[in-house]
Design a protein around this motif. Structure first.
Motif, PDB file in Angstrom:
ATOM      1  N   LEU A   1       0.806  -1.219   0.000  1.00  0.00           N
ATOM      2  CA  LEU A   1       0.000   0.000   0.000  1.00  0.00           C
ATOM      3  C   LEU A   1       0.842   1.274   0.000  1.00  0.00           C
ATOM      4  N   PRO A   2       1.866   1.411   0.862  1.00  0.00           N
ATOM      5  CA  PRO A   2       2.673   2.639   0.816  1.00  0.00           C
ATOM      6  C   PRO A   2       3.355   2.850  -0.531  1.00  0.00           C
ATOM      7  N   LEU A   3       3.802   1.767  -1.160  1.00  0.00           N
ATOM      8  CA  LEU A   3       4.463   1.873  -2.463  1.00  0.00           C
ATOM      9  C   LEU A   3       3.456   2.317  -3.527  1.00  0.00           C
ATOM     10  N   THR A   4       2.228   1.799  -3.469  1.00  0.00           N
ATOM     11  CA  THR A   4       1.181   2.192  -4.406  1.00  0.00           C
ATOM     12  C   THR A   4       0.834   3.664  -4.232  1.00  0.00           C
ATOM     13  N   GLN A   5       0.729   4.129  -2.995  1.00  0.00           N
ATOM     14  CA  GLN A   5       0.436   5.543  -2.736  1.00  0.00           C
ATOM     15  C   GLN A   5       1.556   6.441  -3.265  1.00  0.00           C
ATOM     16  N   GLU A   6       2.795   6.018  -3.058  1.00  0.00           N
ATOM     17  CA  GLU A   6       3.930   6.797  -3.578  1.00  0.00           C
ATOM     18  C   GLU A   6       3.903   6.857  -5.097  1.00  0.00           C
ATOM     19  N   LEU A   7       3.542   5.753  -5.740  1.00  0.00           N
ATOM     20  CA  LEU A   7       3.459   5.711  -7.195  1.00  0.00           C
ATOM     21  C   LEU A   7       2.346   6.646  -7.683  1.00  0.00           C
ATOM     22  N   ASP A   8       1.183   6.626  -7.015  1.00  0.00           N
ATOM     23  CA  ASP A   8       0.082   7.526  -7.370  1.00  0.00           C
ATOM     24  C   ASP A   8       0.491   8.990  -7.225  1.00  0.00           C
ATOM     25  N   THR A   9       1.204   9.314  -6.148  1.00  0.00           N
ATOM     26  CA  THR A   9       1.679  10.686  -5.932  1.00  0.00           C
ATOM     27  C   THR A   9       2.671  11.087  -7.014  1.00  0.00           C
ATOM     28  N   LEU A  10       3.548  10.183  -7.390  1.00  0.00           N
ATOM     29  CA  LEU A  10       4.531  10.464  -8.438  1.00  0.00           C
ATOM     30  C   LEU A  10       3.838  10.722  -9.780  1.00  0.00           C
ATOM     31  N   ILE A  11       2.834   9.913 -10.108  1.00  0.00           N
ATOM     32  CA  ILE A  11       2.087  10.103 -11.353  1.00  0.00           C
ATOM     33  C   ILE A  11       1.343  11.438 -11.321  1.00  0.00           C
ATOM     34  N   SER A  12       0.748  11.768 -10.176  1.00  0.00           N
ATOM     35  CA  SER A  12       0.044  13.051 -10.038  1.00  0.00           C
ATOM     36  C   SER A  12       1.003  14.219 -10.217  1.00  0.00           C
ATOM     37  N   ARG A  13       2.188  14.128  -9.605  1.00  0.00           N
ATOM     38  CA  ARG A  13       3.191  15.190  -9.758  1.00  0.00           C
ATOM     39  C   ARG A  13       3.627  15.335 -11.214  1.00  0.00           C
ATOM     40  N   LEU A  14       3.711  14.220 -11.919  1.00  0.00           N
ATOM     41  CA  LEU A  14       4.069  14.260 -13.337  1.00  0.00           C
ATOM     42  C   LEU A  14       2.993  15.017 -14.128  1.00  0.00           C
ATOM     43  N   LYS A  15       1.728  14.766 -13.822  1.00  0.00           N
ATOM     44  CA  LYS A  15       0.637  15.461 -14.504  1.00  0.00           C
ATOM     45  C   LYS A  15       0.606  16.951 -14.154  1.00  0.00           C
ATOM     46  N   LEU A  16       1.167  17.323 -13.012  1.00  0.00           N
ATOM     47  CA  LEU A  16       1.189  18.722 -12.562  1.00  0.00           C
ATOM     48  C   LEU A  16       2.534  19.395 -12.826  1.00  0.00           C
ATOM     49  N   ARG A  17       3.342  18.835 -13.696  1.00  0.00           N
ATOM     50  CA  ARG A  17       4.710  19.334 -13.914  1.00  0.00           C
ATOM     51  C   ARG A  17       4.757  20.766 -14.429  1.00  0.00           C
ATOM     52  N   ARG A  18       3.691  21.287 -15.027  1.00  0.00           N
ATOM     53  CA  ARG A  18       3.693  22.664 -15.523  1.00  0.00           C
ATOM     54  C   ARG A  18       3.362  23.681 -14.429  1.00  0.00           C
ATOM     55  N   CYS A  19       3.037  23.196 -13.228  1.00  0.00           N
ATOM     56  CA  CYS A  19       2.720  24.093 -12.113  1.00  0.00           C
ATOM     57  C   CYS A  19       3.999  24.687 -11.530  1.00  0.00           C
ATOM     58  N   ARG A  20       3.885  25.909 -11.051  1.00  0.00           N
ATOM     59  CA  ARG A  20       5.040  26.555 -10.417  1.00  0.00           C
ATOM     60  C   ARG A  20       5.362  25.911  -9.081  1.00  0.00           C
ATOM     61  N   MET A  21       4.310  25.526  -8.332  1.00  0.00           N
ATOM     62  CA  MET A  21       4.500  24.921  -7.019  1.00  0.00           C
ATOM     63  C   MET A  21       3.435  23.848  -6.814  1.00  0.00           C
ATOM     64  N   VAL A  22       3.839  22.720  -6.235  1.00  0.00           N
ATOM     65  CA  VAL A  22       2.912  21.635  -5.913  1.00  0.00           C
ATOM     66  C   VAL A  22       3.206  21.177  -4.493  1.00  0.00           C
ATOM     67  N   GLY A  23       2.169  21.191  -3.639  1.00  0.00           N
ATOM     68  CA  GLY A  23       2.312  20.764  -2.251  1.00  0.00           C
ATOM     69  C   GLY A  23       2.398  19.247  -2.136  1.00  0.00           C
ATOM     70  N   ALA A  24       2.414  18.757  -0.899  1.00  0.00           N
ATOM     71  CA  ALA A  24       2.529  17.324  -0.630  1.00  0.00           C
ATOM     72  C   ALA A  24       1.236  16.594  -0.989  1.00  0.00           C
ATOM     73  N   SER A  25       1.369  15.368  -1.414  1.00  0.00           N
ATOM     74  CA  SER A  25       0.270  14.425  -1.652  1.00  0.00           C
ATOM     75  C   SER A  25      -0.833  14.929  -2.581  1.00  0.00           C
ATOM     76  N   PRO A  26      -0.509  15.418  -3.782  1.00  0.00           N
ATOM     77  CA  PRO A  26      -1.577  15.784  -4.712  1.00  0.00           C
ATOM     78  C   PRO A  26      -2.202  14.513  -5.290  1.00  0.00           C
ATOM     79  N   THR A  27      -3.470  14.601  -5.689  1.00  0.00           N
ATOM     80  CA  THR A  27      -4.136  13.488  -6.349  1.00  0.00           C
ATOM     81  C   THR A  27      -4.734  13.999  -7.643  1.00  0.00           C
ATOM     82  N   VAL A  28      -4.285  13.446  -8.764  1.00  0.00           N
ATOM     83  CA  VAL A  28      -4.834  13.796 -10.071  1.00  0.00           C
ATOM     84  C   VAL A  28      -5.401  12.516 -10.665  1.00  0.00           C
ATOM     85  N   LEU A  29      -6.703  12.513 -10.871  1.00  0.00           N
ATOM     86  CA  LEU A  29      -7.391  11.381 -11.471  1.00  0.00           C
ATOM     87  C   LEU A  29      -7.857  11.813 -12.848  1.00  0.00           C
ATOM     88  N   GLY A  30      -7.566  11.041 -13.860  1.00  0.00           N
ATOM     89  CA  GLY A  30      -7.955  11.421 -15.212  1.00  0.00           C
ATOM     90  C   GLY A  30      -7.032  12.479 -15.778  1.00  0.00           C
TER      91      GLY A  30
END
Length: 180
Positions: free
Chosen positions: A5-34
């Motif tokens: 579970l912790p590894l899956t959550q980290e992977l989800d956070t990493l994917i969300s951060r990738l989707k938010l890469r154009r943002c100037r700042m991103v806080g901890a634990s973002p969730t991007v679905l779709g």
């Protein structure tokens, strides 16, 4: 092979951060679905534990040159919502924007006179713990104070007092919450 579970959550956070890469700042634990479409030459700042649920339709965050979009901590935005900033749009902590909302700080052309001349922008502020229903439209100059609630399909272009529910077109008070 199953992931812990912790590894899956980290992977989800990493994917969300990738989707938010154009943002100037991103806080901890973002969730991007779709899907989320972030574009423009302005700044987009995303707080801690923000949820962008673009599964039913993409979410658009468009900050034009000199513009800024700020999503504070624990904001939830549902699919199909579009936020456009020429100057500044701020969504306060623990606020929620329903699906297919339109939020903008500029009309992009005047209603009278030269329609090719762009009017000046008026910052749009959504304070903390505000709920905005689906298909609502928030126009330039809107200021939703703490705890306000906007019914689905409502058009707002002014200040709405704290702990007030509004609905209709133009927005009219439905009820005033008693806090005490």
């Amino acid at each position: 092979m199953t992931l812990s579970l912790p590894l899956t959550q980290e992977l989800d956070t990493l994917i969300s951060r990738l989707k938010l890469r154009r943002c100037r700042m991103v806080g901890a634990s973002p969730t991007v679905l779709g899907r989320v479409w972030i574009h423009g030459e302005g700044e987009v700042c995303v707080g801690t534990r923000v949820v962008l649920d673009g599964r039913i339709a993409p979410i658009e965050l468009h900050a034009q040159r000199g513009g800024r979009i700020v999503l504070e901590d624990e904001v939830t935005i549902e699919g199909g919502t579009s936020i456009e900033a020429q100057e500044c749009v701020t969504v306060g902590a623990r606020s929620r924007l329903g699906s297919w909302c339109k939020v903008m700080d500029n009309h992009y052309h005047p209603l009278r006179g030269n329609r090719h001349e762009r009017p000046s922008s008026v910052p749009l502020l959504i304070e903390e713990s505000v709920k905005v229903g689906s298909r609502a439209i928030l126009l330039p100059g809107t200021h939703l104070q703490k705890g306000a609630s906007v019914a689905p399909g409502t058009v707002v272009s002014r200040r709405i007092p704290a702990d007030t529910a509004v609905g209709g077109w133009p927005a009219r008070m439905i009820r005033r919450e008693v806090v005490g």
